[in-house]
Design an enzyme around this catalytic site. Structure first.
Site, PDB file in Angstrom:
ATOM      1  N   HIS B 119      -3.036  -2.827  -0.208  1.00 56.17           N
ATOM      2  CA  HIS B 119      -4.389  -2.202  -0.044  1.00 56.17           C
ATOM      3  C   HIS B 119      -5.331  -2.903  -0.879  1.00 56.17           C
ATOM      4  O   HIS B 119      -5.084  -3.898  -1.944  1.00 56.17           O
ATOM      5  CB  HIS B 119      -4.120  -0.603  -0.879  1.00 56.17           C
ATOM      6  CG  HIS B 119      -5.474   0.168  -0.679  1.00 56.17           C
ATOM      7  ND1 HIS B 119      -6.310   0.098  -1.548  1.00 56.17           N
ATOM      8  CD2 HIS B 119      -5.258   1.177   0.252  1.00 56.17           C
ATOM      9  CE1 HIS B 119      -7.295   1.302  -1.423  1.00 56.17           C
ATOM     10  NE2 HIS B 119      -6.664   1.575  -0.150  1.00 56.17           N
ATOM     11  N   ASP B 195       2.692  -0.264  -6.899  1.00 58.24           N
ATOM     12  CA  ASP B 195       1.798   0.481  -6.398  1.00 58.24           C
ATOM     13  C   ASP B 195       2.607   1.756  -5.409  1.00 58.24           C
ATOM     14  O   ASP B 195       2.737   1.612  -4.328  1.00 58.24           O
ATOM     15  CB  ASP B 195       0.804   0.014  -5.426  1.00 58.24           C
ATOM     16  CG  ASP B 195      -0.403   0.846  -4.838  1.00 58.24           C
ATOM     17  OD1 ASP B 195      -0.282   1.866  -5.043  1.00 58.24           O
ATOM     18  OD2 ASP B 195      -0.923   0.378  -4.128  1.00 58.24           O
ATOM     19  N   LYS B 221      -3.451  12.140  -3.783  1.00 60.71           N
ATOM     20  CA  LYS B 221      -2.303  11.979  -2.641  1.00 60.71           C
ATOM     21  C   LYS B 221      -1.148  12.867  -2.742  1.00 60.71           C
ATOM     22  O   LYS B 221      -0.322  12.569  -1.795  1.00 60.71           O
ATOM     23  CB  LYS B 221      -2.544  10.434  -2.310  1.00 60.71           C
ATOM     24  CG  LYS B 221      -3.362   9.651  -2.154  1.00 60.71           C
ATOM     25  CD  LYS B 221      -3.250   8.150  -1.695  1.00 60.71           C
ATOM     26  CE  LYS B 221      -4.213   7.364  -1.689  1.00 60.71           C
ATOM     27  NZ  LYS B 221      -5.116   7.330  -0.626  1.00 60.71           N
ATOM     28  N   CYS B 360      -8.635   0.252   4.360  1.00 62.29           N
ATOM     29  CA  CYS B 360      -8.923  -0.643   3.194  1.00 62.29           C
ATOM     30  C   CYS B 360      -7.771  -1.809   3.143  1.00 62.29           C
ATOM     31  O   CYS B 360      -7.105  -1.967   1.978  1.00 62.29           O
ATOM     32  CB  CYS B 360      -8.621   0.142   1.945  1.00 62.29           C
ATOM     33  SG  CYS B 360      -9.888   1.525   1.752  1.00 62.29           S
TER      34      CYS B 360
END
Ligand SMILES: Cc1ncc(COP(=O)(O)O)c(C=O)c1O
Lengths: 124, 409
Positions: B119, B195, B221, B360
């Site tokens: 990302h 991540d 999220k 993204c």
């Protein structure tokens, strides 16, 4: 329900004007839509007074960006480049005559910002 | 396929958008009523600034805040609550590691390894820092199938000091073999950041088993509040952390000319924290634990498998990324028949909300050689019926658009 895309828009999408490859252009502009990554290239031929005598464009993208490129390039033929570079977003959106969400407006305005050589961000 | 939770427990599904089919949980998840109630409860019953007041309300607020830190630590099996730093999101967590660790602990000429499926949040901070400090960046290539290429790792890791990689790709859905990768990287002495923005809501995370040095995610999220994220720091690295932002809360003593700092994690939490959101995250984790991450994983698994199967039956549609069993929670696809944006607009007309664009991850789309993809992603509230409705509309749009469009006039 009102159709999502008007007939004129779809007509330009299917049969785009000026989607050619102009030989020996005076100037080449390229732009990209940061929202979706679509790319556009516009080539123009200018006369001594910097008037656009011929124009072509190329690129792949959504219905909105493709039909906008077609309509926009029709609009600018015969006009002075400097004058076109001063065109407002509102003017092009009015010409397209479709209801667009802010995100999709970026698709519609890609041709204009390509010729302005500025980022695809609507002016305030 | 059983429904995992009652959609009505998520107020947005009984509000203005009652009829929506929400398939964009990878962008942000919807919130259960427990989480919404917790934020309100904070303001109505607990609100005071922490680590400051010597009165009951403030002391209780401090205790609640630190309890939440412990809750997050337990959630990812971190041995100590001191490993948990609150940030404003996964993006800030990564920026924090760049600014407060990599800036001081990597040397000019050192190489940072990223993957081709990152990302922007895990690319741009490293590009900026590298430009400033003279670090090099290398990208771990992915295969046609959208998986990290696992051969020649010796060569790949050579000269690398730091690896930052995604657990589940937000475009490909690929679940990287994170334990295996980290154990190989550790053999070469690499420091590793994971991540976990997409994975934390789909599968149990154990930072000790995984051996991550840093792990980042966003509360929004994972059914939790917006404006809040987490950074896990492995205790051996505490002493290597320098201040990130500075001001109140992160200091122990300030004179006119000198300053003494607090220790990690407080060192890294300058200023007043998002108190109500941290409290709501605590309740979010309670909610997730009540549903059970094992059940959530199974649910995500069956929705992903089912949608993958249905999508793969459609002619002219390309699914990007690996087979169903190697992915979790999301599927991106494209078709020559219609651009992803037009598809999203047409589905929107039917109250089906999907994502279209580059999500993204522009470098990855360059690699895939598509300007934009359409993506569906799942939350615990999604059902088989949601997938069925989506597939039905998708098919009807594709059918309509694959005929010469002139017929539509
Ligand atoms: C894989 C991944 N990493 C990082 C992020 C950034 O998260 P946030 O925008 O919440 O900081 C996202 C969110 O889109 C993501 O999907």
């Amino acid at each position: 329900m009102e159709p999502t895309y008007k007939k004129t828009i779809l007509r330009h999408y299917n049969n785009p004007s000026n989607k050619l490859d102009l030989k020996k252009p005076t100037k080449v502009f390229s732009g990209a839509n940061p929202f979706c990554g679509d790319k556009l290239e516009i080539k123009v031929k200018l006369d001594g007074q910097k008037k656009i005598t011929d124009v072509s464009w190329s690129g792949d993208g959504c219905v909105i960006s493709q039909s906008s490129a077609s309509i926009f390039t029709d609009m600018i033929k015969g006009k002075k480049l400097a004058q076109i570079q001063k065109m407002t977003s509102a003017k092009l959106l009015k010409e397209l005559d479709i209801n667009l969400s802010p995100a999709r407006r970026k698709c519609a305005l890609l041709p204009l910002y390509t010729i302005k050589e500025t980022a695809n961000e609507e002016e305030e | 396929m059983k429904n995992l939770v009652n959609k009505n427990n998520f107020p947005i599904f009984s509000g203005r958008f009652k009829k929506m089919v929400y398939l964009d949980s990878a962008a942000t998840s919807q919130k259960p009523k427990e989480v919404i109630a917790a934020e309100k409860d904070w303001y109505e019953n607990h609100n005071a600034n922490i680590h400051r007041g010597a009165y009951k309300l403030a002391e209780e607020a401090t205790e609640l805040f630190e309890n939440s830190r412990q809750k997050v630590a337990d959630f990812i099996s971190a041995p100590s609550a001191k490993s948990i730093v609150f940030t404003k999101g996964a993006t800030e967590s990564i920026n924090l590691v760049a600014g407060a660790w990599a800036r001081y602990n990597l040397k000019k000429g050192d190489t940072i390894l990223l993957t081709e499926m990152e990302h922007h949040a895990n690319i741009v901070p490293w590009q900026l820092l590298s430009k400033e400090r003279g670090f090099k960046i290398k990208y771990w290539p992915i295969s046609q199938a959208g998986e990290l290429i696992m051969s020649n790792l010796d060569e790949l890791f050579s000269g690398v000091k730091f690896l930052s990689l995604v657990h589940i790709s937000n475009v490909l859905g690929t679940v990287n073999q994170i334990e295996k990768i980290i154990s190989l990287a550790k053999k070469k002495g690499l420091v590793v950041l994971v991540d976990a923005a997409q994975s934390v809501v789909h599968l149990p995370i154990n930072v000790v088993k995984m051996k991550a040095d840093f792990l980042v995610f966003s509360a929004h999220k994972m059914l939790g509040p917006t404006g809040l994220g987490v950074l896990y720091i492995q205790p051996d690295l505490f002493n290597q952390m320098k201040p990130y932002q500075s001001g109140g809360e992160m200091i122990s003593e300030v004179g006119f000319k000198s300053v003494k700092f607090k220790k990690v994690p407080w060192l890294l939490e300058a200023g007043t924290q998002p108190l109500a959101q941290v409290f709501a995250l605590n309740k979010t984790i309670d909610y997730i634990n009540k549903v059970g991450l094992k059940n959530i994983k199974e649910h995500s698994r069956s929705l992903t498998d089912y949608a993958y199967l249905k999508l793969s039956e459609i002619d002219g549609l390309t699914i990007h990324g690996p087979s169903a069993k190697k992915r979790l929670g999301l599927i991106s696809f494209s078709t020559k028949i219609i651009h992803a944006h037009d598809l999203a607009t047409l589905l929107d007309r039917k109250n089906i909300f999907i994502r279209a664009g580059h999500h993204c991850a522009m470098p990855l789309h360059e690699k895939l050689n598509v300007p934009a993809t359409a993506r569906i992603s799942f939350g615990i509230y999604n059902t088989k019926e949601d997938v069925d409705k989506f597939i039905k509309e998708l098919k009807s749009i594709l059918k309509q658009w694959s005929q010469p469009i002139k017929k539509q006039f």
